[in-house]
Design a protein around this motif. Structure first.
Motif, short mmCIF file in Angstrom:
data_model
loop_
_atom_site.label_atom_id
_atom_site.label_comp_id
_atom_site.label_asym_id
_atom_site.label_seq_id
_atom_site.Cartn_x
_atom_site.Cartn_y
_atom_site.Cartn_z
N VAL A 10 26.12 -19.15 5.29
CA VAL A 10 24.68 -18.78 5.36
C VAL A 10 24.90 -17.62 4.58
O VAL A 10 25.65 -16.61 4.58
CB VAL A 10 24.34 -18.51 6.81
CG1 VAL A 10 23.14 -17.59 6.74
CG2 VAL A 10 24.19 -19.54 7.69
N ILE A 11 24.03 -17.29 3.58
CA ILE A 11 23.95 -16.13 2.65
C ILE A 11 22.74 -15.19 2.73
O ILE A 11 21.39 -15.93 2.81
CB ILE A 11 23.88 -16.96 1.09
CG1 ILE A 11 25.14 -17.61 0.89
CG2 ILE A 11 23.87 -15.92 0.26
CD1 ILE A 11 25.14 -18.63 -0.19
N VAL A 12 22.83 -14.09 2.93
CA VAL A 12 21.87 -13.02 3.20
C VAL A 12 21.92 -12.22 2.12
O VAL A 12 22.58 -11.13 2.26
CB VAL A 12 21.83 -12.42 4.60
CG1 VAL A 12 20.92 -11.50 4.87
CG2 VAL A 12 21.94 -13.54 5.78
N PRO A 13 21.05 -11.94 1.26
CA PRO A 13 20.87 -10.88 0.27
C PRO A 13 19.92 -9.67 0.89
O PRO A 13 19.13 -9.99 1.84
CB PRO A 13 19.96 -11.55 -0.95
CG PRO A 13 19.14 -12.73 -0.25
CD PRO A 13 20.05 -13.08 0.98
N VAL A 14 20.48 -8.71 0.68
CA VAL A 14 19.78 -7.49 1.14
C VAL A 14 19.73 -6.38 0.24
O VAL A 14 20.70 -5.98 -0.18
CB VAL A 14 20.49 -7.19 2.63
CG1 VAL A 14 21.88 -6.78 2.47
CG2 VAL A 14 19.86 -6.06 3.25
N TYR A 15 18.52 -5.73 0.29
CA TYR A 15 18.44 -4.37 -0.48
C TYR A 15 17.63 -3.30 0.45
O TYR A 15 16.65 -3.89 0.73
CB TYR A 15 17.94 -4.63 -1.75
CG TYR A 15 17.43 -3.44 -2.57
CD1 TYR A 15 18.45 -2.38 -3.13
CD2 TYR A 15 16.05 -2.88 -2.64
CE1 TYR A 15 17.98 -1.50 -3.72
CE2 TYR A 15 15.71 -1.64 -3.26
CZ TYR A 15 16.56 -0.98 -3.89
OH TYR A 15 16.47 0.30 -4.48
N ASN A 16 18.31 -2.40 0.88
CA ASN A 16 17.42 -1.20 1.76
C ASN A 16 16.80 -2.09 2.81
O ASN A 16 15.50 -1.75 3.18
CB ASN A 16 16.47 -0.61 0.92
CG ASN A 16 17.36 0.37 -0.14
OD1 ASN A 16 18.15 0.48 -0.26
ND2 ASN A 16 16.30 0.90 -1.24
N GLY A 17 17.73 -2.95 3.41
CA GLY A 17 17.03 -3.44 4.55
C GLY A 17 17.37 -2.93 6.17
O GLY A 17 17.64 -3.64 7.05
N GLU A 18 17.56 -1.56 5.95
CA GLU A 18 18.20 -0.89 7.40
C GLU A 18 17.24 -0.99 8.62
O GLU A 18 17.95 -1.27 9.83
CB GLU A 18 18.40 0.43 7.30
CG GLU A 18 16.90 1.24 6.93
CD GLU A 18 17.07 2.86 6.58
OE1 GLU A 18 18.26 3.33 6.49
OE2 GLU A 18 15.90 3.35 6.40
N THR A 19 16.00 -1.42 8.29
CA THR A 19 15.07 -1.72 9.81
C THR A 19 15.10 -3.04 10.19
O THR A 19 14.84 -3.29 11.36
CB THR A 19 13.75 -1.43 9.40
OG1 THR A 19 13.42 -2.01 8.42
CG2 THR A 19 13.52 0.03 8.89
N THR A 20 15.42 -4.03 9.31
CA THR A 20 15.48 -5.55 9.86
C THR A 20 16.92 -6.36 9.75
O THR A 20 17.09 -7.35 10.27
CB THR A 20 14.56 -6.36 9.11
OG1 THR A 20 14.95 -6.28 7.75
CG2 THR A 20 12.99 -5.66 9.27
N ILE A 21 17.89 -5.69 9.21
CA ILE A 21 19.07 -6.40 8.85
C ILE A 21 19.76 -6.82 10.06
O ILE A 21 20.41 -7.85 10.21
CB ILE A 21 19.90 -5.60 7.78
CG1 ILE A 21 21.14 -6.70 7.32
CG2 ILE A 21 20.54 -4.57 8.42
CD1 ILE A 21 20.81 -7.91 6.89
N LYS A 22 19.92 -5.83 11.24
CA LYS A 22 20.69 -6.07 12.22
C LYS A 22 19.96 -7.41 13.27
O LYS A 22 20.63 -8.35 13.55
CB LYS A 22 20.66 -4.97 13.21
CG LYS A 22 21.46 -5.12 14.48
CD LYS A 22 21.48 -3.63 15.30
CE LYS A 22 22.39 -3.89 16.62
NZ LYS A 22 21.93 -4.76 17.40
N GLU A 23 18.64 -7.38 13.26
CA GLU A 23 18.03 -8.58 14.08
C GLU A 23 18.36 -9.66 13.40
O GLU A 23 18.60 -10.63 13.73
CB GLU A 23 16.67 -8.29 14.15
CG GLU A 23 15.85 -9.37 15.05
CD GLU A 23 14.57 -9.02 15.30
OE1 GLU A 23 13.89 -9.52 16.08
OE2 GLU A 23 13.84 -7.96 14.41
N ALA A 54 28.07 -2.40 9.63
CA ALA A 54 29.39 -2.04 9.74
C ALA A 54 29.57 -1.93 11.30
O ALA A 54 30.87 -2.21 11.69
CB ALA A 54 30.03 -0.64 9.33
N ASN A 55 28.51 -1.81 11.97
CA ASN A 55 28.61 -1.87 13.64
C ASN A 55 28.72 -2.97 14.23
O ASN A 55 28.66 -3.09 15.57
CB ASN A 55 27.60 -0.86 14.26
CG ASN A 55 27.58 0.66 13.92
OD1 ASN A 55 28.78 1.18 13.93
ND2 ASN A 55 26.61 1.25 13.43
N ILE A 56 28.38 -4.10 13.38
CA ILE A 56 28.31 -5.33 13.96
C ILE A 56 29.74 -6.15 13.81
O ILE A 56 30.20 -6.15 12.76
CB ILE A 56 27.40 -6.41 13.07
CG1 ILE A 56 25.90 -5.55 13.28
CG2 ILE A 56 27.26 -7.80 13.55
CD1 ILE A 56 24.86 -6.25 12.45
#
Length: 329
Positions: A10-23, A54-56
């Motif tokens: 599973v590939i997740v690209p992220v840019y400035n996703g602090e509000t949603t990336i954990k969920e 990093a907390n996951i």
């Protein structure tokens, strides 16, 4: 002892996703199918995205950071890192139901002639609350003709794809962002069969600041994609070109009306309305057409605050017609 390779990447690209990336990450790691690796491609985030990740703690989670290059290149980087026989993509603000991967994998395994499995889409807001259904289109077999006229899969967070098929058609085209996913699904549909999981398993988050709300850029890129696609399409399907443009402008009207109020969006919506009729008036039902005219007029006349209030009232009283508008795209 050699570690067992994961079956699904599973590939997740992220840019400035602090509000949603954990969920988003949790919706992958909590899947009922567990033999997977989760590859997060950090596209040069400037916020606390990496600290959140990093907390996951999960051995299946792998994070790679690069300078900002855009979602298409980030997905391509993820493909190069992937070791699974099957690959799926998930944008950093979208979610999956917990049985998404298991259901799609079973669909592919039971349909050996198919290389792509996809599910239905529902739309959620920034808080994760349900907004409306997606198109909920079912195609089992040849998806090429329908994919020529619309992005049946609706976004980049949907399909599970056999890795070899993905490699054969090449990577995502960065020049076609924000329609690079439609281009990829179309290239796959030209060579491989699709299979549908008839259940809403992708929750697509609508955000006012997302790239998909830039309707003028979307118009330019999607028009370019349609032109390229029909240039390489056989003569037997050329009659669908006007239909594809009509559906595109129908979709762009909706995106204009959902975006933040501005004179630019109202003028664009009027032009999109005209182009929809010019290319393919058959997409309209008179009742929805009338309500769309009313919404375009209010977007033009009302202040941003009053327009937001109007949208809330409109959704409350005309939710059924709004879903029908989306279903016809």
């Amino acid at each position: 002892m050699t570690a067992t390779m994961p079956l699904i990447s599973v590939i997740v690209p992220v840019y400035n996703g602090e509000t949603t990336i954990k969920e988003t990450i949790e919706s992958v790691l909590n899947q009922t199918f567990v033999n997977l690796e989760l590859i997060v491609i950090d596209d040069g985030s400037q916020d606390s995205t990496l600290n959140v990740i990093a907390n996951i703690q999960d051995s299946r989670l792998k994070v790679f950071s690069y300078k900002n290059a855009g979602v298409a290149i980030s997905r391509n980087r993820g493909i190069k890192k992937a070791g699974g026989q099957f690959i799926s993509f998930l944008d950093a603000d979208d979610l999956w139901t917990l049985d998404k991967l298991e259901s799609q994998l079973k669909a592919l395994q039971s349909t050996p002639q198919a290389a792509v499995a996809y599910s239905w889409v529902d739309y959620i807001n920034a808080e994760g609350e349900f907004l409306h259904n997606g198109n909920h289109i079912t195609i089992n077999g040849d998806a090429y003709k329908q994919m020529l006229v619309e992005n049946v899969l609706e976004n980049g967070s949907n399909p599970l794809i056999i890795r070899e098929a993905l490699i054969q058609v090449g990577g995502f085209n960065q020049s076609l962002t924000p329609a690079e996913d439609w281009d990829m699904w179309l290239r796959l549909a030209a060579r491989y069969e699709f299979v549908t999981v008839p259940s809403p398993q992708i929750l697509y988050r609508t955000l006012s600041h997302s790239g998909s709300t830039n309707v003028l850029k979307m118009e330019k890129v999607c028009s370019q994609l349609i032109e390229q696609a029909f240039n390489r399409a056989p003569a037997s399907v050329q009659y669908l070109k006007k239909r594809a443009s009509g559906i595109l402008y129908y979709y762009l009207i909706h995106k204009s009306l959902e975006s933040n109020n501005s004179s630019q969006n109202s003028i664009a919506a009027m032009r999109f309305f005209y182009n929809t009729i010019r290319y393919d008036a058959s997409v309209w039902q008179w009742r929805i057409m009338l309500k769309t005219i009313i919404r375009i007029s209010t977007l033009f006349l009302l202040s941003p605050l009053l327009y937001q209030r109007f949208k809330a009232v409109y959704r409350r009283f005309y939710a059924k017609d709004s879903r029908q508008l989306q279903h016809n795209l």
